[in-house]
Design an enzyme around this catalytic site. Structure first.
Site, PDB file in Angstrom:
ATOM      1  N   TRP A  23       6.662  -4.311  -0.253  1.00  0.00           N
ATOM      2  CA  TRP A  23       6.904  -3.181   0.657  1.00  0.00           C
ATOM      3  C   TRP A  23       5.621  -2.591   1.240  1.00  0.00           C
ATOM      4  CZ3 TRP A  23      10.740  -0.309   2.833  1.00  0.00           C
ATOM      5  CH2 TRP A  23      10.415   0.984   3.256  1.00  0.00           C
ATOM      6  N   ASN A  25       4.647   0.971   3.940  1.00  0.00           N
ATOM      7  CA  ASN A  25       5.030   1.979   4.935  1.00  0.00           C
ATOM      8  C   ASN A  25       3.782   2.448   5.672  1.00  0.00           C
ATOM      9  OD1 ASN A  25       5.423   3.223   2.079  1.00  0.00           O
ATOM     10  ND2 ASN A  25       5.225   5.084   3.243  1.00  0.00           N
ATOM     11  N   ASP A  26       3.369   3.683   5.573  1.00  0.00           N
ATOM     12  CA  ASP A  26       2.350   4.226   6.483  1.00  0.00           C
ATOM     13  C   ASP A  26       1.033   3.435   6.504  1.00  0.00           C
ATOM     14  OD1 ASP A  26       4.264   6.159   6.127  1.00  0.00           O
ATOM     15  OD2 ASP A  26       2.888   7.657   5.322  1.00  0.00           O
ATOM     16  N   GLN A  42       0.295   2.014   2.756  1.00  0.00           N
ATOM     17  CA  GLN A  42       1.162   2.393   1.649  1.00  0.00           C
ATOM     18  C   GLN A  42       1.867   1.133   1.173  1.00  0.00           C
ATOM     19  OE1 GLN A  42       2.202   6.023   0.340  1.00  0.00           O
ATOM     20  NE2 GLN A  42       0.046   5.502   0.574  1.00  0.00           N
ATOM     21  N   TRP A  50      10.485   0.804  -1.473  1.00  0.00           N
ATOM     22  CA  TRP A  50       9.457   1.836  -1.673  1.00  0.00           C
ATOM     23  C   TRP A  50       9.272   2.173  -3.150  1.00  0.00           C
ATOM     24  CZ3 TRP A  50       8.965   6.733  -3.646  1.00  0.00           C
ATOM     25  CH2 TRP A  50       7.859   7.474  -3.215  1.00  0.00           C
ATOM     26  N   SER A  83      -0.266   8.842   1.295  1.00  0.00           N
ATOM     27  CA  SER A  83      -1.027   8.585   2.525  1.00  0.00           C
ATOM     28  C   SER A  83      -2.290   9.425   2.688  1.00  0.00           C
ATOM     29  CB  SER A  83      -0.126   8.801   3.737  1.00  0.00           C
ATOM     30  OG  SER A  83       0.759   7.711   3.804  1.00  0.00           O
ATOM     31  N   ASP A 150      -0.963  13.997   2.842  1.00  0.00           N
ATOM     32  CA  ASP A 150      -1.371  13.198   4.002  1.00  0.00           C
ATOM     33  C   ASP A 150      -2.624  13.736   4.706  1.00  0.00           C
ATOM     34  OD1 ASP A 150       0.981  11.954   3.300  1.00  0.00           O
ATOM     35  OD2 ASP A 150       2.148  12.782   4.954  1.00  0.00           O
ATOM     36  N   GLU A 197       5.280  15.666   8.014  1.00  0.00           N
ATOM     37  CA  GLU A 197       4.425  14.615   7.429  1.00  0.00           C
ATOM     38  C   GLU A 197       3.287  14.132   8.355  1.00  0.00           C
ATOM     39  OE1 GLU A 197       7.460  12.486   4.341  1.00  0.00           O
ATOM     40  OE2 GLU A 197       7.433  11.593   6.327  1.00  0.00           O
TER      41      GLU A 197
HETATM   42  C1  FRU Z   1       5.482   9.218   5.380  1.00  0.00           C
HETATM   43  C2  FRU Z   1       5.304   9.495   3.897  1.00  0.00           C
HETATM   44  C3  FRU Z   1       4.097  10.369   3.653  1.00  0.00           C
HETATM   45  C4  FRU Z   1       3.727  10.053   2.244  1.00  0.00           C
HETATM   46  C5  FRU Z   1       4.027   8.575   2.174  1.00  0.00           C
HETATM   47  C6  FRU Z   1       4.552   8.114   0.846  1.00  0.00           C
HETATM   48  O1  FRU Z   1       6.180   8.045   5.624  1.00  0.00           O
HETATM   49  O2  FRU Z   1       6.473  10.078   3.355  1.00  0.00           O
HETATM   50  O3  FRU Z   1       4.339  11.748   3.882  1.00  0.00           O
HETATM   51  O4  FRU Z   1       2.390  10.320   1.964  1.00  0.00           O
HETATM   52  O5  FRU Z   1       5.003   8.310   3.174  1.00  0.00           O
HETATM   53  O6  FRU Z   1       4.687   6.716   0.819  1.00  0.00           O
END
Ligand code: FRU
Length: 443
Positions: A23, A25-26, A42, A50, A83, A150, A197
């Site tokens: 996985w 993400n950010d 991430q 996740w 993040s 973040d 976020e």
């Molecule tokens: C945004 C978020 C951030 C956080 C991260 C966790 O997608 O929720 O706010 O730091 O992803 O993976």
């Protein structure tokens, strides 16, 4: 999965970053140093969904071809690693530099688990990002509110300090300042209705005029405020505007310390389906940001970086072509990867579009739509200027050189031809159409 088939899988994007496995993400920690663009992300190192947030790491010399390195930051007693961002500490303000290499410093959220709260931490590298040491006195900012997170940091020359944009909770954000990256003072609070976020904060010239700038305070869904920032207060001059009209663009961040003054951004393409793939989720193609005066006022524009041209290898071109029922354009290619540039005058056609691997991208009634996601785009002097980036499982649509941008994930359907351009009910005039099939960035 054996490594030798990595990057060739059916639904693996070919010019969008994905981790080898599991996985993401950010995008995190975007920084340029000594010829290398760093992309941290991430990452769940052990699962396809996740969890276990860790910073994965990749580098590129051209923002197109990426090499994944070993993971940079792993969870610790303060929490998993959420993040954050990165800078080059050019003048060693934090004192982390030991040899000739400038210290790279990253800022991340230590996502504590009850009873340990969310706090902000830092780590540094003395070897061009290859290994990372967490600061011994973490966290550098204690708990403020809720799941505050973040941190996005940059050097603000005018007030001679480091600035951090930080998310608090609900639609609330804050700004901190520091001289040494370790001791932080709160400067101001702000609210972005409808936005949560992943903040970013940057200054851009309007229409390229360096004497006329605006600051942009940005949040994860592409909502942003335009205003002024004086080193203490951000003063908004607009309501929240929106720079992301697709359904899958999220958590974008800009690169720090880019060599040529370009402001470059990449986002997580949140969502999408990747059946039977060893990875999950992809990053957008990087875009260059600018502020331009449009009929609606000053707007943030997002255009794909010119480096997409590195993947061009042939071109199908139509100029001055009448697109009408019965005169479809079907480029003679089986490619699945395209950079498409189209200038078109809709004229008498009530609609026109392009079937992309069997799925209809349509312009009708002043709106561009794909699988139920739609956004308005008005012709300028009767003409629409479009750029489409088509990958195996993503589509990015740009209108009028980035005044409109839409990030979309899709799964292709069965189709004889990857692209079919059509018009309905009347004739549209194609001023120019260039279809560039692309090489894979993983070749
Ligand atoms: C945004 C978020 C951030 C956080 C991260 C966790 O997608 O929720 O706010 O730091 O992803 O993976």
């Amino acid at each position: 999965m054996p490594d030798d088939i990595l990057y060739t899988e059916t639904h693996r994007p070919q010019f969008h970053f994905t981790p080898k496995y599991n996985w993401t993400n950010d995008p995190n920690g975007l920084v340029y140093y000594k010829g290398e663009y760093h992309l941290f992300f991430q990452h769940n190192p052990t699962g396809i969904t996740w969890g276990n947030m860790t910073w994965g790491h990749a580098i590129s010399t051209d923002l197109v071809h990426w090499t994944q390195l070993k993971h940079a930051l792993h969870p610790d007693e303060l929490g998993t690693i959420f993040s954050g961002s990165a800078v080059v500490d050019w003048h060693n303000s934090a004192g982390f530099q030991i040899g000739d290499e400038k210290a790279l410093v990253v800022f991340y959220t230590s996502a504590g688990k009850e009873p340990v709260p969310f706090t902000q931490s830092i780590a540094y590298s003395n070897d061009r990002g290859r290994t990372w040491t967490k600061h011994e006195n973490n966290p550098v900012i204690g708990h403020i509110r809720a799941q505050n997170r973040d941190p996005k940091v940059f050097w603000h020359a005018a007030s001679e300090q480091w600035i951090m944009a930080l998310y608090l909770e609900a639609n609330d954000y804050t700004i901190y300042g520091s001289k040494d990256l370790k001791a932080w003072e709160q400067l101001c609070d702000l609210t972005l209705p409808g936005v949560t976020e992943c903040p970013d904060l940057f200054e851009l010239s309007v229409d390229g005029d360096r004497a006329n700038t605006r600051w942009v305070y940005w949040g994860a869904n592409g909502g942003y405020l335009l205003g002024q920032f004086d080193g203490r207060n951000f003063t908004a001059e607009t309501d929240v505007l929106n720079a992301e009209h697709g359904r899958h663009g999220y958590a974008a961040q800009t690169w720090s310390d880019t060599p040529d003054g370009r402001l470059l951004q990449i986002s997580w393409m949140r969502g999408g389906k990747y059946p039977a793939m060893p990875f999950n989720q992809q990053m957008s193609f990087p875009v260059e940001l600018s502020l331009r005066t449009t009929p609606a006022g000053i707007r943030l524009c997002r255009e794909p970086i010119a480096e997409i041209g590195l993947l061009h290898h042939e071109t199908y071109q139509w100029d001055n072509y009448t697109l009408a029922p019965g005169t479809d354009i079907v480029p003679a290619t089986k490619s699945q990867l395209f950079d498409i540039r189209l200038e078109i005058e809709p004229n008498d056609a009530t609609s026109f579009g392009v079937k992309i691997r069997g799925i209809d991208l349509r312009y009708e009634g002043g709106k561009i739509s794909f699988q139920g996601t739609e956004a308005p785009l008005a012709p300028i002097d009767g003409r629409l200027v479009l750029q489409l980036l088509v990958d195996r499982t993503s589509l990015e649509i740009f209108g009028h050189r980035g005044e409109l941008s839409m990030s979309i994930c899709y799964l292709p359907e069965a189709a004889d031809n990857p692209l079919v351009f059509y018009a309905e009910d009347g004739a549209a005039h194609i001023v120019s159409l260039a279809v560039h099939p692309l090489r894979s960035a993983w070749e």
